[in-house]
Design a protein around this motif. Structure first.
Motif, PDB file in Angstrom:
ATOM      1  N   LEU A 140      36.872  41.168  36.803  1.00 13.92           N
ATOM      2  CA  LEU A 140      37.388  40.082  37.627  1.00 13.92           C
ATOM      3  C   LEU A 140      36.592  38.829  37.289  1.00 13.92           C
ATOM      4  O   LEU A 140      35.368  38.843  37.338  1.00 13.92           O
ATOM      5  CB  LEU A 140      37.233  40.392  39.124  1.00 13.92           C
ATOM      6  CG  LEU A 140      37.857  41.687  39.660  1.00 13.92           C
ATOM      7  CD1 LEU A 140      37.655  41.763  41.176  1.00 13.92           C
ATOM      8  CD2 LEU A 140      39.333  41.749  39.325  1.00 13.92           C
ATOM      9  N   VAL A 141      37.285  37.752  36.937  1.00 15.30           N
ATOM     10  CA  VAL A 141      36.656  36.457  36.683  1.00 15.30           C
ATOM     11  C   VAL A 141      37.530  35.397  37.327  1.00 15.30           C
ATOM     12  O   VAL A 141      38.673  35.198  36.918  1.00 15.30           O
ATOM     13  CB  VAL A 141      36.508  36.164  35.176  1.00 15.30           C
ATOM     14  CG1 VAL A 141      35.895  34.780  34.979  1.00 15.30           C
ATOM     15  CG2 VAL A 141      35.650  37.209  34.500  1.00 15.30           C
ATOM     16  N   GLY A 142      36.993  34.730  38.351  1.00 14.17           N
ATOM     17  CA  GLY A 142      37.798  33.752  39.077  1.00 14.17           C
ATOM     18  C   GLY A 142      39.017  34.432  39.675  1.00 14.17           C
ATOM     19  O   GLY A 142      38.902  35.427  40.397  1.00 14.17           O
ATOM     20  N   GLU A 143      40.199  33.932  39.343  1.00 14.76           N
ATOM     21  CA  GLU A 143      41.445  34.503  39.857  1.00 14.76           C
ATOM     22  C   GLU A 143      42.033  35.550  38.914  1.00 14.76           C
ATOM     23  O   GLU A 143      43.093  36.100  39.188  1.00 14.76           O
ATOM     24  CB  GLU A 143      42.484  33.378  40.067  1.00 14.76           C
ATOM     25  CG  GLU A 143      42.051  32.325  41.072  1.00 14.76           C
ATOM     26  CD  GLU A 143      41.840  32.914  42.461  1.00 14.76           C
ATOM     27  OE1 GLU A 143      42.634  33.786  42.861  1.00 14.76           O
ATOM     28  OE2 GLU A 143      40.868  32.515  43.124  1.00 14.76           O
ATOM     29  N   ARG A 144      41.369  35.816  37.811  1.00 17.51           N
ATOM     30  CA  ARG A 144      41.921  36.743  36.810  1.00 17.51           C
ATOM     31  C   ARG A 144      41.408  38.164  37.026  1.00 17.51           C
ATOM     32  O   ARG A 144      40.245  38.388  37.329  1.00 17.51           O
ATOM     33  CB  ARG A 144      41.584  36.260  35.405  1.00 17.51           C
ATOM     34  CG  ARG A 144      42.080  34.847  35.138  1.00 17.51           C
ATOM     35  CD  ARG A 144      42.040  34.503  33.688  1.00 17.51           C
ATOM     36  NE  ARG A 144      43.014  35.294  32.933  1.00 17.51           N
ATOM     37  CZ  ARG A 144      43.235  35.141  31.623  1.00 17.51           C
ATOM     38  NH1 ARG A 144      42.539  34.246  30.955  1.00 17.51           N
ATOM     39  NH2 ARG A 144      44.122  35.876  31.002  1.00 17.51           N
ATOM     40  N   ASP A 145      42.325  39.113  36.878  1.00 14.65           N
ATOM     41  CA  ASP A 145      42.038  40.531  37.060  1.00 14.65           C
ATOM     42  C   ASP A 145      42.484  41.234  35.784  1.00 14.65           C
ATOM     43  O   ASP A 145      43.683  41.365  35.524  1.00 14.65           O
ATOM     44  CB  ASP A 145      42.803  41.056  38.285  1.00 14.65           C
ATOM     45  CG  ASP A 145      42.379  42.463  38.679  1.00 14.65           C
ATOM     46  OD1 ASP A 145      41.764  43.159  37.854  1.00 14.65           O
ATOM     47  OD2 ASP A 145      42.688  42.865  39.815  1.00 14.65           O
ATOM     48  N   HIS A 162      32.507  36.686  39.447  1.00 18.88           N
ATOM     49  CA  HIS A 162      32.889  37.740  38.521  1.00 18.88           C
ATOM     50  C   HIS A 162      32.371  39.088  39.003  1.00 18.88           C
ATOM     51  O   HIS A 162      31.400  39.167  39.748  1.00 18.88           O
ATOM     52  CB  HIS A 162      32.359  37.434  37.113  1.00 18.88           C
ATOM     53  CG  HIS A 162      30.872  37.269  37.053  1.00 18.88           C
ATOM     54  ND1 HIS A 162      30.231  36.107  37.432  1.00 18.88           N
ATOM     55  CD2 HIS A 162      29.878  38.135  36.675  1.00 18.88           C
ATOM     56  CE1 HIS A 162      28.934  36.247  37.285  1.00 18.88           C
ATOM     57  NE2 HIS A 162      28.685  37.473  36.840  1.00 18.88           N
ATOM     58  N   TRP A 163      33.024  40.144  38.529  1.00 18.93           N
ATOM     59  CA  TRP A 163      32.664  41.515  38.923  1.00 18.93           C
ATOM     60  C   TRP A 163      33.123  42.460  37.838  1.00 18.93           C
ATOM     61  O   TRP A 163      34.189  42.285  37.241  1.00 18.93           O
ATOM     62  CB  TRP A 163      33.330  41.867  40.251  1.00 18.93           C
ATOM     63  CG  TRP A 163      33.070  43.270  40.729  1.00 18.93           C
ATOM     64  CD1 TRP A 163      31.993  43.723  41.428  1.00 18.93           C
ATOM     65  CD2 TRP A 163      33.931  44.412  40.544  1.00 18.93           C
ATOM     66  NE1 TRP A 163      32.115  45.073  41.682  1.00 18.93           N
ATOM     67  CE2 TRP A 163      33.298  45.516  41.162  1.00 18.93           C
ATOM     68  CE3 TRP A 163      35.160  44.598  39.928  1.00 18.93           C
ATOM     69  CZ2 TRP A 163      33.861  46.786  41.171  1.00 18.93           C
ATOM     70  CZ3 TRP A 163      35.729  45.860  39.920  1.00 18.93           C
ATOM     71  CH2 TRP A 163      35.076  46.941  40.547  1.00 18.93           C
ATOM     72  N   LEU A 164      32.306  43.473  37.557  1.00 18.96           N
ATOM     73  CA  LEU A 164      32.636  44.480  36.557  1.00 18.96           C
ATOM     74  C   LEU A 164      32.644  45.852  37.213  1.00 18.96           C
ATOM     75  O   LEU A 164      31.759  46.179  38.006  1.00 18.96           O
ATOM     76  CB  LEU A 164      31.615  44.486  35.412  1.00 18.96           C
ATOM     77  CG  LEU A 164      31.615  43.334  34.412  1.00 18.96           C
ATOM     78  CD1 LEU A 164      31.084  42.061  35.053  1.00 18.96           C
ATOM     79  CD2 LEU A 164      30.760  43.695  33.202  1.00 18.96           C
ATOM     80  N   GLY A 165      33.625  46.669  36.877  1.00 23.04           N
ATOM     81  CA  GLY A 165      33.695  48.023  37.399  1.00 23.04           C
ATOM     82  C   GLY A 165      34.591  48.881  36.529  1.00 23.04           C
ATOM     83  O   GLY A 165      35.194  48.407  35.557  1.00 23.04           O
ATOM     84  N   GLY A 195      45.714  41.791  35.000  1.00 25.38           N
ATOM     85  CA  GLY A 195      46.116  42.264  36.316  1.00 25.38           C
ATOM     86  C   GLY A 195      46.550  43.704  36.326  1.00 25.38           C
ATOM     87  O   GLY A 195      47.168  44.169  37.280  1.00 25.38           O
ATOM     88  N   ALA A 196      46.239  44.467  35.284  1.00 22.24           N
ATOM     89  CA  ALA A 196      46.737  45.822  35.188  1.00 22.24           C
ATOM     90  C   ALA A 196      46.051  46.771  36.155  1.00 22.24           C
ATOM     91  O   ALA A 196      46.592  47.805  36.508  1.00 22.24           O
ATOM     92  CB  ALA A 196      46.562  46.343  33.748  1.00 22.24           C
TER      93      ALA A 196
END
Length: 200
Positions: A140-145, A162-165, A195-196
């Motif tokens: 996740l970065v900003g509004e992007r997934d 941002h977030w990583l998982g 966005g998947a």
């Protein structure tokens, strides 16, 4: 000193030089195959050029070796690991660079989880480059997934939330480079992946 070896990733240069000589490839031939200039390759091998994914990826493809082999990343579960892992936020970070300042490199391992984690985006100064070695990463970065699979890379300004998982609950292994200065975000993933990974 600005632009000197403190901005490089330790022993990457000597490792690249040894690998090229082992394969019997000249700098000129390597430049022709990779599209990276001969002078840049020479400075990279001598430690006078900053190491980036953009430079390492064509070299890994040309030598047909995993990217983590080029930077000396220890493999998960290898009993010969001598570097001290750092555990933060439920993840494992294996430091690959030892010099203070400049770009810092880590092999990052996101353990498998039985249930999807709730994203907790963070922000901080700097920039981040990452390359997925194994597994499927949710980024996740900003509004992007986005979902990135093995062999895909991303680069972004860490001033953005941002977030990583893990995208599917399985373990994920990454090569991560942290830079000291923010850069414009450049996200790269396979077609149709944006966005998947949506968690219910």
């Amino acid at each position: 000193m600005n632009g000197e070896p403190e901005d490089t990733l330790g022993s990457v240069g000597p490792r690249l030089r040894a690998l090229r000589r082992e394969r019997g490839i000249t700098l000129a031939a390597l430049a022709a195959v990779t599209g990276v200039s001969e002078s840049t390759l020479s400075r990279l091998e001598s430690g006078r050029r900053r190491v980036t994914l953009e430079l390492l990826l064509p070299l890994a493809r040309t030598y047909d070796v995993p990217l983590d082999d080029l930077v000396g990343a220890p493999r998960t579960g290898d009993p010969r690991i001598h570097l001290k892992p750092i555990r933060r936020f439920g993840m494992v970070f294996v430091p690959l660079s030892r010099r203070p300042g400049g770009t810092q490199a880590f092999k990052m391992i996101i353990p498998a989880t039985p249930e999807p984690l709730v994203p907790t985006p963070q922000t901080h100064e700097g920039s981040e480059w990452l390359y997925v070695l194994n597994g499927r990463l949710r980024l996740l970065v900003g509004e992007r997934d986005l979902v990135l699979s093995s062999g895909e890379a991303a680069e972004f300004d860490t001033a953005l939330p941002h977030w990583l998982g893990s995208a599917d609950g399985g373990a994920v292994e990454l090569l991560v480079l942290f830079g000291p200065q923010g850069t414009r975000a450049h996200l790269r993933a396979g077609p149709g992946r944006a966005g998947a990974a949506k968690q219910g």
